[in-house]
Design a protein around this motif. Sequence first.
Motif, PDB file in Angstrom:
ATOM      1  N   LEU A  26       0.639  -1.239   0.105  1.00 45.40           N
ATOM      2  CA  LEU A  26      -0.018   0.141  -0.005  1.00 45.40           C
ATOM      3  C   LEU A  26       0.919   1.220   0.075  1.00 45.40           C
ATOM      4  O   LEU A  26       0.282   2.418  -0.466  1.00 45.40           O
ATOM      5  CB  LEU A  26      -1.018   0.048   1.110  1.00 45.40           C
ATOM      6  N   GLU A  27       2.061   1.172   0.706  1.00 43.98           N
ATOM      7  CA  GLU A  27       2.901   2.245   0.560  1.00 43.98           C
ATOM      8  C   GLU A  27       3.925   2.362  -0.686  1.00 43.98           C
ATOM      9  O   GLU A  27       4.649   3.134  -0.662  1.00 43.98           O
ATOM     10  CB  GLU A  27       3.889   2.433   1.622  1.00 43.98           C
ATOM     11  N   ARG A  28       3.552   1.535  -1.616  1.00 47.06           N
ATOM     12  CA  ARG A  28       4.331   1.494  -2.881  1.00 47.06           C
ATOM     13  C   ARG A  28       5.826   1.010  -2.789  1.00 47.06           C
ATOM     14  O   ARG A  28       6.495   1.512  -3.474  1.00 47.06           O
ATOM     15  CB  ARG A  28       4.513   2.960  -3.633  1.00 47.06           C
ATOM     16  N   HIS A  29       5.962   0.265  -1.614  1.00 43.93           N
ATOM     17  CA  HIS A  29       7.412  -0.276  -1.825  1.00 43.93           C
ATOM     18  C   HIS A  29       7.481  -1.494  -2.566  1.00 43.93           C
ATOM     19  O   HIS A  29       8.626  -2.077  -2.886  1.00 43.93           O
ATOM     20  CB  HIS A  29       8.021  -0.549  -0.395  1.00 43.93           C
ATOM     21  N   LEU A  30       6.420  -2.232  -2.921  1.00 41.57           N
ATOM     22  CA  LEU A  30       6.236  -3.285  -3.758  1.00 41.57           C
ATOM     23  C   LEU A  30       5.420  -2.834  -4.834  1.00 41.57           C
ATOM     24  O   LEU A  30       4.307  -2.318  -4.607  1.00 41.57           O
ATOM     25  CB  LEU A  30       5.735  -4.469  -2.992  1.00 41.57           C
ATOM     26  N   PHE A  31       5.379  -3.139  -6.120  1.00 46.03           N
ATOM     27  CA  PHE A  31       4.623  -2.628  -7.119  1.00 46.03           C
ATOM     28  C   PHE A  31       4.016  -3.890  -7.807  1.00 46.03           C
ATOM     29  O   PHE A  31       4.365  -4.725  -7.792  1.00 46.03           O
ATOM     30  CB  PHE A  31       5.483  -2.148  -8.094  1.00 46.03           C
ATOM     31  N   PRO A  32       2.844  -3.535  -8.664  1.00 45.33           N
ATOM     32  CA  PRO A  32       2.233  -4.374  -9.236  1.00 45.33           C
ATOM     33  C   PRO A  32       2.842  -5.072 -10.289  1.00 45.33           C
ATOM     34  O   PRO A  32       3.621  -4.519 -10.653  1.00 45.33           O
ATOM     35  CB  PRO A  32       1.028  -3.558  -9.981  1.00 45.33           C
ATOM     36  N   GLY A  33       2.709  -6.461 -10.271  1.00 44.47           N
ATOM     37  CA  GLY A  33       3.693  -7.315 -11.288  1.00 44.47           C
ATOM     38  C   GLY A  33       4.893  -7.698 -10.721  1.00 44.47           C
ATOM     39  O   GLY A  33       5.404  -8.649 -11.281  1.00 44.47           O
ATOM     40  N   GLN A  34       5.309  -7.267  -9.548  1.00 41.70           N
ATOM     41  CA  GLN A  34       6.576  -7.584  -9.115  1.00 41.70           C
ATOM     42  C   GLN A  34       6.649  -8.844  -8.381  1.00 41.70           C
ATOM     43  O   GLN A  34       5.494  -9.125  -7.708  1.00 41.70           O
ATOM     44  CB  GLN A  34       7.227  -6.408  -7.864  1.00 41.70           C
ATOM     45  N   LYS A  35       7.625  -9.684  -8.698  1.00 40.87           N
ATOM     46  CA  LYS A  35       7.794 -11.076  -8.116  1.00 40.87           C
ATOM     47  C   LYS A  35       8.446 -10.889  -6.694  1.00 40.87           C
ATOM     48  O   LYS A  35       9.333 -10.240  -6.669  1.00 40.87           O
ATOM     49  CB  LYS A  35       8.817 -11.811  -9.010  1.00 40.87           C
ATOM     50  N   LEU A  36       7.902 -11.750  -5.910  1.00 42.68           N
ATOM     51  CA  LEU A  36       8.294 -11.583  -4.459  1.00 42.68           C
ATOM     52  C   LEU A  36       9.525 -12.659  -4.362  1.00 42.68           C
ATOM     53  O   LEU A  36       9.039 -13.874  -4.395  1.00 42.68           O
ATOM     54  CB  LEU A  36       7.326 -11.762  -3.526  1.00 42.68           C
ATOM     55  N   VAL A  37      10.476 -12.367  -3.586  1.00 42.51           N
ATOM     56  CA  VAL A  37      11.721 -13.228  -3.452  1.00 42.51           C
ATOM     57  C   VAL A  37      11.551 -13.466  -1.937  1.00 42.51           C
ATOM     58  O   VAL A  37      11.799 -12.381  -1.291  1.00 42.51           O
ATOM     59  CB  VAL A  37      13.056 -12.742  -3.921  1.00 42.51           C
ATOM     60  N   TYR A  38      11.546 -14.774  -1.446  1.00 48.78           N
ATOM     61  CA  TYR A  38      11.388 -15.100  -0.311  1.00 48.78           C
ATOM     62  C   TYR A  38      12.676 -14.527   0.490  1.00 48.78           C
ATOM     63  O   TYR A  38      12.583 -13.472   1.745  1.00 48.78           O
ATOM     64  CB  TYR A  38      11.177 -16.501   0.175  1.00 48.78           C
ATOM     65  N   ARG A  39      13.885 -14.573   0.207  1.00 54.01           N
ATOM     66  CA  ARG A  39      14.974 -14.087   0.917  1.00 54.01           C
ATOM     67  C   ARG A  39      15.053 -12.808   1.207  1.00 54.01           C
ATOM     68  O   ARG A  39      15.429 -12.207   2.086  1.00 54.01           O
ATOM     69  CB  ARG A  39      16.138 -14.725  -0.126  1.00 54.01           C
ATOM     70  N   ASP A  40      14.460 -12.011  -0.134  1.00 53.70           N
ATOM     71  CA  ASP A  40      14.649 -10.645   0.195  1.00 53.70           C
ATOM     72  C   ASP A  40      13.513 -10.045   1.300  1.00 53.70           C
ATOM     73  O   ASP A  40      14.091  -9.138   1.966  1.00 53.70           O
ATOM     74  CB  ASP A  40      14.197  -9.815  -1.077  1.00 53.70           C
ATOM     75  N   LEU A  41      12.586 -10.857   1.239  1.00 51.61           N
ATOM     76  CA  LEU A  41      11.590 -10.156   2.291  1.00 51.61           C
ATOM     77  C   LEU A  41      12.055 -10.676   3.564  1.00 51.61           C
ATOM     78  O   LEU A  41      11.839 -10.005   4.582  1.00 51.61           O
ATOM     79  CB  LEU A  41      10.020 -11.191   2.009  1.00 51.61           C
ATOM     80  N   GLU A  42      12.699 -11.849   3.688  1.00 52.53           N
ATOM     81  CA  GLU A  42      13.197 -12.239   5.100  1.00 52.53           C
ATOM     82  C   GLU A  42      14.359 -11.435   5.493  1.00 52.53           C
ATOM     83  O   GLU A  42      14.233 -10.997   6.798  1.00 52.53           O
ATOM     84  CB  GLU A  42      13.927 -13.851   4.795  1.00 52.53           C
ATOM     85  N   GLN A  43      14.910 -10.852   4.573  1.00 57.61           N
ATOM     86  CA  GLN A  43      15.988  -9.792   5.175  1.00 57.61           C
ATOM     87  C   GLN A  43      15.516  -8.288   5.300  1.00 57.61           C
ATOM     88  O   GLN A  43      15.547  -7.605   6.371  1.00 57.61           O
ATOM     89  CB  GLN A  43      16.934  -9.596   4.002  1.00 57.61           C
ATOM     90  N   ARG A  44      14.315  -7.904   4.554  1.00 50.95           N
ATOM     91  CA  ARG A  44      13.737  -6.802   4.875  1.00 50.95           C
ATOM     92  C   ARG A  44      12.900  -6.972   6.099  1.00 50.95           C
ATOM     93  O   ARG A  44      12.649  -5.838   6.934  1.00 50.95           O
ATOM     94  CB  ARG A  44      12.763  -6.299   3.495  1.00 50.95           C
ATOM     95  N   LEU A  45      12.335  -7.761   6.274  1.00 49.87           N
ATOM     96  CA  LEU A  45      11.210  -7.943   7.611  1.00 49.87           C
ATOM     97  C   LEU A  45      11.918  -8.636   8.871  1.00 49.87           C
ATOM     98  O   LEU A  45      11.428  -8.446   9.899  1.00 49.87           O
ATOM     99  CB  LEU A  45       9.895  -8.907   7.132  1.00 49.87           C
ATOM    100  N   GLY A  46      12.923  -9.161   8.511  1.00 53.28           N
ATOM    101  CA  GLY A  46      13.601  -9.907   9.807  1.00 53.28           C
ATOM    102  C   GLY A  46      13.062 -10.978  10.370  1.00 53.28           C
ATOM    103  O   GLY A  46      12.951 -11.229  11.328  1.00 53.28           O
ATOM    104  N   MET A  47      12.354 -11.803   9.312  1.00 50.30           N
ATOM    105  CA  MET A  47      11.666 -12.832   9.649  1.00 50.30           C
ATOM    106  C   MET A  47      12.038 -14.256   9.046  1.00 50.30           C
ATOM    107  O   MET A  47      12.824 -14.163   7.863  1.00 50.30           O
ATOM    108  CB  MET A  47      10.068 -12.916   9.291  1.00 50.30           C
TER     109      MET A  47
END
Length: 222
Positions: A26-47
């Motif tokens: 919702l804050e435009r840090h991820l965009f329509p059509g963008q593939k979500l990479v688990y490792r990137d999300l793990e690093q960004r969210l610390g999860m």
Amino acid sequence: MVQAGDKSNVKSKNQEAYRAIKEMILERHLFPGQKLVYRDLEQRLGMSKTPIINGLMMLENEHLVVSEKNRGYHIRYVNRREAEYIYDLREKLEDIAIEYAIANHDKRDLALLKRKLVAYRKYRNDTFNQKRLALDVDFHVQIAGMGKNPFFVQMVRQYYESVHFMFKAVFLTPSPDRFDRFKDEHERLYGAIKSKDLEAARRIGREHIRGARELLIKLIPE
């Protein structure tokens, strides 16, 4: 054996991942059509990967992300036809909101709607940016709230959240003439609700929603 505390912690982590990824969308840090990479999300969210996947499954139920077999998740992209369907629904929701508002509002509701009207009117930026969208949503959600039906308000809020990212196509798009019309329509809609003129309020509401639809649809690829 899984303890009750462990289950609660897992659920909390899933909810945390869900809320964090949703906010990124919702804050435009991820965009329509963008593939979500688990490792990137793990690093960004610390999860770890597990709550992230569970959070994504929850977001898929809200139609914010889409999964493909053997390809993972990507942010949902709304095409022109889907946008037209969404705006058809928005027009009908606005009709219901106006009817409820006129039947059930009180002076305090009207005063709050007036403040949101003034806030939108005073905003001077001539682009359709995040702030302008938020002010517009506040005005329309207030109309829904004036109907005193909490279930309907929740539905309207979820609608706006679910389609929020769709407006990326028009962010930073200059359209001062259209915004002047939006301001005028808000003013007239407020006046019709205040005077409890249901027919006029519905007419103005439909005109307003169709104008917003026109602005967005022409900027979305086929």
